[in-house]
Design a protein around this motif. Structure first.
Motif, PDB file in Angstrom:
ATOM      1  N   MET A  25       0.838  -1.189   0.000  1.00  0.00           N
ATOM      2  CA  MET A  25       0.000   0.000   0.000  1.00  0.00           C
ATOM      3  C   MET A  25       0.877   1.245   0.000  1.00  0.00           C
ATOM      4  N   LEU A  26       0.465   2.227  -0.765  1.00  0.00           N
ATOM      5  CA  LEU A  26       1.156   3.503  -0.812  1.00  0.00           C
ATOM      6  C   LEU A  26       0.140   4.586  -0.492  1.00  0.00           C
ATOM      7  N   HIS A  27       0.452   5.401   0.516  1.00  0.00           N
ATOM      8  CA  HIS A  27      -0.442   6.475   0.947  1.00  0.00           C
ATOM      9  C   HIS A  27       0.284   7.813   0.828  1.00  0.00           C
ATOM     10  N   SER A  28      -0.471   8.847   0.476  1.00  0.00           N
ATOM     11  CA  SER A  28       0.092  10.195   0.534  1.00  0.00           C
ATOM     12  C   SER A  28       0.259  10.569   2.000  1.00  0.00           C
ATOM     13  N   ILE A  29       1.023  11.591   2.265  1.00  0.00           N
ATOM     14  CA  ILE A  29       1.303  11.999   3.638  1.00  0.00           C
ATOM     15  C   ILE A  29       0.021  12.425   4.373  1.00  0.00           C
ATOM     16  N   ASP A  30      -1.025  12.822   3.611  1.00  0.00           N
ATOM     17  CA  ASP A  30      -2.295  13.192   4.249  1.00  0.00           C
ATOM     18  C   ASP A  30      -3.263  12.011   4.367  1.00  0.00           C
ATOM     19  N   ALA A  57       4.834  14.378  -7.436  1.00  0.00           N
ATOM     20  CA  ALA A  57       6.034  14.408  -6.592  1.00  0.00           C
ATOM     21  C   ALA A  57       5.638  14.789  -5.168  1.00  0.00           C
ATOM     22  N   GLY A  58       6.257  14.128  -4.187  1.00  0.00           N
ATOM     23  CA  GLY A  58       5.969  14.427  -2.796  1.00  0.00           C
ATOM     24  C   GLY A  58       6.423  13.317  -1.874  1.00  0.00           C
ATOM     25  N   VAL A  59       6.030  13.430  -0.614  1.00  0.00           N
ATOM     26  CA  VAL A  59       6.380  12.449   0.408  1.00  0.00           C
ATOM     27  C   VAL A  59       5.228  11.454   0.538  1.00  0.00           C
ATOM     28  N   TYR A  60       5.569  10.158   0.592  1.00  0.00           N
ATOM     29  CA  TYR A  60       4.586   9.091   0.653  1.00  0.00           C
ATOM     30  C   TYR A  60       4.964   8.079   1.729  1.00  0.00           C
ATOM     31  N   ILE A  61       3.975   7.297   2.150  1.00  0.00           N
ATOM     32  CA  ILE A  61       4.188   6.237   3.135  1.00  0.00           C
ATOM     33  C   ILE A  61       3.944   4.902   2.440  1.00  0.00           C
ATOM     34  N   LEU A  62       4.946   4.026   2.492  1.00  0.00           N
ATOM     35  CA  LEU A  62       4.860   2.694   1.915  1.00  0.00           C
ATOM     36  C   LEU A  62       4.637   1.688   3.035  1.00  0.00           C
ATOM     37  N   ILE A  63       3.617   0.834   2.871  1.00  0.00           N
ATOM     38  CA  ILE A  63       3.307  -0.207   3.853  1.00  0.00           C
ATOM     39  C   ILE A  63       3.309  -1.550   3.126  1.00  0.00           C
ATOM     40  N   ILE A  64       4.082  -2.496   3.649  1.00  0.00           N
ATOM     41  CA  ILE A  64       4.124  -3.852   3.102  1.00  0.00           C
ATOM     42  C   ILE A  64       3.767  -4.804   4.235  1.00  0.00           C
ATOM     43  N   LYS A  74       8.711   5.919   5.091  1.00  0.00           N
ATOM     44  CA  LYS A  74       8.348   7.158   4.437  1.00  0.00           C
ATOM     45  C   LYS A  74       9.424   7.437   3.389  1.00  0.00           C
ATOM     46  N   PHE A  75       9.024   7.909   2.193  1.00  0.00           N
ATOM     47  CA  PHE A  75      10.004   8.230   1.161  1.00  0.00           C
ATOM     48  C   PHE A  75       9.445   9.265   0.191  1.00  0.00           C
TER      49      PHE A  75
END
Length: 79
Positions: A25-30, A57-64, A74-75
Motif C-alpha cells: 500500500m502507498l499512501h500520501s502523507i495526508d 512528486a511528494g512524500v509518501y508512506i509505503l506499507i508492506i 516514508k520516502f
C-alpha cells in the motif's frame, strides 16, 4: 528488504522469501490511498515494480504486510 523509486517506478526487493499473500500500500502523507496491490501465492520474483509516473512528486508512506511481517517507511517520489 529495500525499495527505491527510480525512472517512474517503485522497485521493492526481497519479497521472494515470503510465502502467502502480500499487501503493498502507498499512501500520501495526508492519508490518501494511492496504490493498493495484493500479491497472492508464492512470489518467485525478487523485485516488484509499481509504476509511479501518474503520481505527483511528494512524500509518501509505503506499507508492506504479509501474514508474518509488516514494514512501513516514508520516502519521496520525484517524478
Amino acid at each position: 528488504m529495500w525499495h527505491s523509486a527510480l525512472q517512474n517506478e517503485l522497485n521493492i526487493n526481497g519479497l521472494s522469501k515470503y510465502n502467502g499473500s502480500i499487501a503493498i500500500m502507498l499512501h500520501s502523507i495526508d492519508g490518501k490511498r494511492i496504490i493498493d496491490e495484493k500479491i497472492s501465492g508464492n512470489n518467485n520474483s525478487n523485485t516488484i515494480k509499481l509504476p509511479t509516473i501518474d503520481i505527483t512528486a511528494g512524500v509518501y508512506i509505503l506499507i508492506i504486510e504479509s501474514d508474518t511481517y509488516s514494514y512501513t517507511t516514508k520516502f519521496c517520489i520525484e517524478n
